[in-house]
Motif scaffolding. Structure first.
Motif, PDB file in Angstrom:
ATOM      1  N   LEU A  36      41.774  38.052  54.199  1.00 49.17           N
ATOM      2  CA  LEU A  36      42.865  39.015  54.298  1.00 49.17           C
ATOM      3  C   LEU A  36      43.858  38.876  53.148  1.00 49.17           C
ATOM      4  O   LEU A  36      44.374  39.875  52.641  1.00 49.17           O
ATOM      5  N   GLY A  37      44.125  37.645  52.730  1.00 46.97           N
ATOM      6  CA  GLY A  37      45.024  37.459  51.601  1.00 46.97           C
ATOM      7  C   GLY A  37      44.479  38.072  50.328  1.00 46.97           C
ATOM      8  O   GLY A  37      45.220  38.672  49.541  1.00 46.97           O
ATOM      9  N   GLY A  38      43.174  37.935  50.115  1.00 46.02           N
ATOM     10  CA  GLY A  38      42.566  38.535  48.938  1.00 46.02           C
ATOM     11  C   GLY A  38      42.631  40.045  48.957  1.00 46.02           C
ATOM     12  O   GLY A  38      42.979  40.687  47.949  1.00 46.02           O
ATOM     13  N   VAL A  39      42.302  40.649  50.093  1.00 43.42           N
ATOM     14  CA  VAL A  39      42.384  42.108  50.219  1.00 43.42           C
ATOM     15  C   VAL A  39      43.813  42.583  49.982  1.00 43.42           C
ATOM     16  O   VAL A  39      44.045  43.585  49.290  1.00 43.42           O
ATOM     17  N   ALA A  40      44.777  41.862  50.555  1.00 41.63           N
ATOM     18  CA  ALA A  40      46.174  42.264  50.411  1.00 41.63           C
ATOM     19  C   ALA A  40      46.615  42.240  48.955  1.00 41.63           C
ATOM     20  O   ALA A  40      47.246  43.191  48.459  1.00 41.63           O
ATOM     21  N   ALA A 143      48.343  36.437  41.693  1.00 46.06           N
ATOM     22  CA  ALA A 143      48.384  35.085  42.246  1.00 46.06           C
ATOM     23  C   ALA A 143      47.986  35.092  43.708  1.00 46.06           C
ATOM     24  O   ALA A 143      47.277  34.187  44.183  1.00 46.06           O
ATOM     25  N   MET A 144      48.409  36.106  44.445  1.00 49.61           N
ATOM     26  CA  MET A 144      48.043  36.230  45.854  1.00 49.61           C
ATOM     27  C   MET A 144      46.535  36.355  46.013  1.00 49.61           C
ATOM     28  O   MET A 144      45.940  35.827  46.963  1.00 49.61           O
ATOM     29  N   THR A 145      45.896  37.025  45.082  1.00 45.84           N
ATOM     30  CA  THR A 145      44.458  37.278  45.164  1.00 45.84           C
ATOM     31  C   THR A 145      43.642  36.013  44.977  1.00 45.84           C
ATOM     32  O   THR A 145      42.571  35.866  45.576  1.00 45.84           O
ATOM     33  N   THR A 146      44.126  35.078  44.158  1.00 47.84           N
ATOM     34  CA  THR A 146      43.289  33.941  43.767  1.00 47.84           C
ATOM     35  C   THR A 146      43.819  32.571  44.171  1.00 47.84           C
ATOM     36  O   THR A 146      43.104  31.578  44.023  1.00 47.84           O
ATOM     37  N   TYR A 147      45.049  32.480  44.684  1.00 53.73           N
ATOM     38  CA  TYR A 147      45.601  31.132  44.898  1.00 53.73           C
ATOM     39  C   TYR A 147      44.828  30.356  45.953  1.00 53.73           C
ATOM     40  O   TYR A 147      44.772  29.120  45.907  1.00 53.73           O
ATOM     41  N   THR A 148      44.216  31.042  46.918  1.00 54.18           N
ATOM     42  CA  THR A 148      43.464  30.316  47.944  1.00 54.18           C
ATOM     43  C   THR A 148      42.250  29.610  47.347  1.00 54.18           C
ATOM     44  O   THR A 148      41.849  28.544  47.829  1.00 54.18           O
ATOM     45  N   ALA A 149      41.657  30.182  46.300  1.00 50.66           N
ATOM     46  CA  ALA A 149      40.541  29.511  45.635  1.00 50.66           C
ATOM     47  C   ALA A 149      41.018  28.222  44.976  1.00 50.66           C
ATOM     48  O   ALA A 149      40.342  27.183  45.038  1.00 50.66           O
ATOM     49  N   VAL A 150      42.180  28.264  44.338  1.00 46.26           N
ATOM     50  CA  VAL A 150      42.749  27.061  43.723  1.00 46.26           C
ATOM     51  C   VAL A 150      43.080  26.030  44.794  1.00 46.26           C
ATOM     52  O   VAL A 150      42.861  24.826  44.616  1.00 46.26           O
ATOM     53  N   LEU A 151      43.590  26.499  45.923  1.00 50.29           N
ATOM     54  CA  LEU A 151      43.943  25.606  47.015  1.00 50.29           C
ATOM     55  C   LEU A 151      42.710  24.849  47.506  1.00 50.29           C
ATOM     56  O   LEU A 151      42.760  23.636  47.730  1.00 50.29           O
ATOM     57  N   LEU A 152      41.579  25.537  47.676  1.00 50.30           N
ATOM     58  CA  LEU A 152      40.350  24.878  48.119  1.00 50.30           C
ATOM     59  C   LEU A 152      39.819  23.935  47.039  1.00 50.30           C
ATOM     60  O   LEU A 152      39.434  22.791  47.321  1.00 50.30           O
ATOM     61  N   ALA A 153      39.795  24.397  45.796  1.00 48.27           N
ATOM     62  CA  ALA A 153      39.202  23.604  44.718  1.00 48.27           C
ATOM     63  C   ALA A 153      40.009  22.348  44.417  1.00 48.27           C
ATOM     64  O   ALA A 153      39.462  21.382  43.874  1.00 48.27           O
TER      65      ALA A 153
END
Length: 295
Positions: A36-40, A143-153
């Motif tokens: 949902l964060g990515g879509v948003a 940043a909203m679109t991609t920060y979750t990927a950085v968070l996981l990595a």
């Protein structure tokens, strides 16, 4: 005590315990939060570009999708945390070295701004302020679109950490394709730019995922095996179907609908598959020990 070789190659490590503690994040809360964060974020970017090019209906669709996605994303995160106060506590201090802290400070203002823009869009109240809020949200949107990927990595989970180069591109492509798909469904009269977004995002996602699997080495097994492998294969199939349907959607409403549904289902499945792959890699000590020995 297990011998060293058994500890590395078996399903468990010394004292019958994995080397890493698997993430305790819940399903479906965290996969939904990622999707949902990515879509948003991508929908907010679409809304700003649509507004700048005079496509009012597509801009409206993007603003509403951004607000709905951000609100639901916060809801999923808070549900996983257990109490709203825990999310608020993450906003007490901004730590630039912590992806979780930075991510919280991205999510909170983006959600507020996109919500304000959507409220103005729906009520007609303070349209100038609504447009300003939408523009400000659009600046935060990448940043909203991609920060979750950085968070996981940034975690020690091998399946995510070994993919740190490609994971943001996978998430970005998936988000752009799903946001474009939402625009195709919600604003069919102005769906041309949304269709191009969906196609570009799907191509980026497929290319980045292919590179990620090739570069991950031993840890790449978790993306091909078990539940994660099955989910990711389904996601790739849906992405390819959605990509083909999007290419044909200029003349067919049925193809446009198929593309919108398939690409959003693929984006959600991609997030869930990557989430499950990371958890599987944390449970098997081989994926922690052997890459470290090889480095």
């Amino acid at each position: 005590m297990l011998r060293g070789e058994e500890a590395v190659t078996g399903a468990e490590s010394y004292y019958g315990r994995p080397v890493l503690k698997p993430p305790v994040w819940k399903v479906p809360d965290v996969p939904l939060y990622l999707y949902l964060g990515g879509v948003a974020g991508a929908s907010s970017t679409m809304a700003v570009l649509a507004e700048a090019t005079g496509r009012a209906r597509l801009a409206r669709a993007g603003r509403l999708a951004a607000a709905a996605g951000a609100t639901a994303s916060v809801g999923a995160l808070v549900h996983d945390l257990g109490r709203p106060a825990r999310f608020l506590n993450m906003l007490r201090v901004l730590k630039p070295t912590s992806p979780l802290s930075v991510g919280s400070w991205i999510l909170a203002p983006f959600s507020a701004l996109s919500g304000a823009a959507a409220a103005s869009e729906l009520t007609g109240v303070l349209p100038g302020a609504g447009r300003a809020a939408a523009t400000a949200a659009g600046l935060i949107a990448p940043a909203m679109t991609t920060y979750t990927a950085v968070l996981l990595a940034d975690t020690a989970v091998p399946g995510w950490h070994e993919a740190y180069r490609e994971l943001p591109f996978v998430f970005a492509g998936s988000a752009v394709s799903s946001a474009g798909a939402c625009g195709m469904l919600a604003a069919p009269e102005e769906s041309g730019p949304a269709r191009r977004m969906a196609i570009a995002g799907a191509v980026l996602e497929l290319a980045a995922a292919r590179r990620m699997h090739r570069r991950a080495g031993l840890v790449g097994e978790v993306y091909r095996q078990g539940r994660a492998g099955a989910v990711l294969r389904t996601a790739r199939t849906l992405t390819c179907i959605g990509l083909g349907a999007a290419a044909l959607s200029g003349r067919s409403g049925l193809a446009r609908t198929a593309a919108g549904l398939c690409l959003n289902a693929a984006a959600a499945a991609t997030r869930y598959g990557i989430f499950e792959a990371g958890r599987a890699s944390a449970r098997d000590p081989r994926y922690t020990v052997l890459p470290q020995r090889a480095s």
